[in-house]
Design an enzyme around this catalytic site. Structure first.
Site, PDB file in Angstrom:
ATOM      1  N   HIS A 123       0.933  -1.292   0.059  1.00 17.25           N
ATOM      2  CA  HIS A 123      -0.278  -0.062   0.053  1.00 17.25           C
ATOM      3  C   HIS A 123       0.967   1.370  -0.052  1.00 17.25           C
ATOM      4  O   HIS A 123       0.879   2.009   0.986  1.00 17.25           O
ATOM      5  CB  HIS A 123      -0.751   0.047   1.355  1.00 17.25           C
ATOM      6  CG  HIS A 123      -2.127  -1.013   1.143  1.00 17.25           C
ATOM      7  ND1 HIS A 123      -2.536  -1.464   2.340  1.00 17.25           N
ATOM      8  CD2 HIS A 123      -2.641  -1.300  -0.084  1.00 17.25           C
ATOM      9  CE1 HIS A 123      -3.651  -2.233   1.709  1.00 17.25           C
ATOM     10  NE2 HIS A 123      -3.742  -2.335   0.510  1.00 17.25           N
ATOM     11  N   GLU A 162      -6.466  -8.655   2.085  1.00 16.63           N
ATOM     12  CA  GLU A 162      -5.934 -10.007   3.108  1.00 16.63           C
ATOM     13  C   GLU A 162      -7.077 -10.746   3.448  1.00 16.63           C
ATOM     14  O   GLU A 162      -7.067 -12.214   3.141  1.00 16.63           O
ATOM     15  CB  GLU A 162      -5.186  -9.245   4.269  1.00 16.63           C
ATOM     16  CG  GLU A 162      -4.842 -10.400   5.171  1.00 16.63           C
ATOM     17  CD  GLU A 162      -4.477 -10.020   6.385  1.00 16.63           C
ATOM     18  OE1 GLU A 162      -3.784  -8.713   6.438  1.00 16.63           O
ATOM     19  OE2 GLU A 162      -4.705 -10.458   7.454  1.00 16.63           O
ATOM     20  N   SER A 177      -2.172   8.587   9.968  1.00  7.73           N
ATOM     21  CA  SER A 177      -2.310   8.770  11.574  1.00  7.73           C
ATOM     22  C   SER A 177      -1.196   8.028  12.332  1.00  7.73           C
ATOM     23  O   SER A 177      -0.877   8.195  13.428  1.00  7.73           O
ATOM     24  CB  SER A 177      -3.675   7.897  11.838  1.00  7.73           C
ATOM     25  OG  SER A 177      -3.521   6.522  11.178  1.00  7.73           O
TER      26      SER A 177
END
Ligand code: F3S
EC number: 1.17.7.4
Length: 277
Positions: A36, A122, A218
């Protein structure tokens, strides 16, 4: 300026491993995005000519296909192997484990509960290993169990690798009183939490702390907050261009850490620059 890197930072083990595999297979293609992180995918394309396929139809004879870190569904793997292509598996070993657990437990007639996001690659891959696709349930909250009719009285549970343990325990606690047998597999990966522990330790011993990562990420912001608890002079930046030499005045040791989506080459540029102060 002396630099000390956190004992764990940046990409996790599974992502680093997949990148290394991709670098070994120049001119190959990945089935779905390898990881990602678009910067890193672009770099693999530019430097190693590693392409990206989004469907099996794109696979040509003699292609070398790399399976991404999060794995792919079992039937896709079967179809891929049936083609005249070389298949290299870069699925993280911590993702292969839940795939194998689901395969084994459903063969032994356990109903399967997966704690995870139902659209995550996943989870789609792990779920595909159940013998009976009508008896595998992907949930996020204990309440999601209320309306489920299991085929068997024996239940096996696994969790998506990046989920929180506390919530998983709530789900398990809900399952146990209602079912004769519950097998719980702890498939949660500690990698994300390792970077946080390492930042905490390092920030205790340095004069200044640099956290490298996206301003909107984050997990990077979390690293900054943790660092600030022990080291007031903690700064968040995306790359070496944001460094300010004034920060380093009268400082001796600089700690550096990076968020889970920061590539090593970005980190290295910051390290080189700080060492030059
Ligand atoms: Fe990374 Fe593998 Fe864990 S990809 S987050 S080490 S499951």
């Amino acid at each position: 300026m002396k630099v000390k890197l956190a004992s764990s930072y940046g990409f996790c083990f599974g992502v680093k491993r997949a990148i290394k595999i991709a670098e070994e297979y120049k001119n190959s293609a990945t089935m779905g995005p390898l990881i990602h992180n678009t910067n890193e995918i672009d770099r693999l394309k530019n430097d190693y000519n590693v392409g990206l396929y989004n469907s099996l139809d794109e696979v040509k004879d003699n292609d070398t296909i790399i399976i991404r870190t999060h794995g792919i569904p079992k039937f896709d793997l079967k179809n891929l192997k049936a083609k005249d292509a070389k298949v290299i598996n870069a699925t993280c070993p911590f993702v292969t484990t839940p795939q194998q657990i689901v395969k084994k437990m459903s063969a032994e007639e356990y109903s399967i509960v997966i704690f995870g996001d139902k659209d995550h690659p996943e989870v789609l891959g792990v779920q595909s290993y159940a013998k009976d696709q009508d008896d595998v349930f992907v949930i996020l909250e204990p309440e999601d169990l209320n309306n489920i009719k299991f085929k068997y009285s024996k239940i096996a549970t696994i969790a998506q690798t990046t989920k929180k343990k506390e919530k998983y325990l709530e789900i398990v606690n809900t399952l146990i009183p209602k079912n004769k047998e519950v097998r719980v597999f702890n498939t949660i990966c500690d990698a994300t939490f390792e970077n946080q522990d390492a930042a905490r330790e390092l920030s205790k011993e340095v004069d200044i702390m640099i956290v490298i990562g996206g301003k909107n990420s984050s997990n990077t912001k979390q690293l900054l907050n943790i660092s600030k608890e022990n080291c007031i002079d903690s700064y968040l930046l995306e790359d070496e261009r944001e460094l300010d030499p004034k920060w380093f005045k009268n400082k001796k040791l600089c700690g550096i850490t990076a968020g889970a989506s920061t590539p090593d080459w970005v980190i290295q540029k910051v390290v080189n620059q700080v060492e030059a102060y």
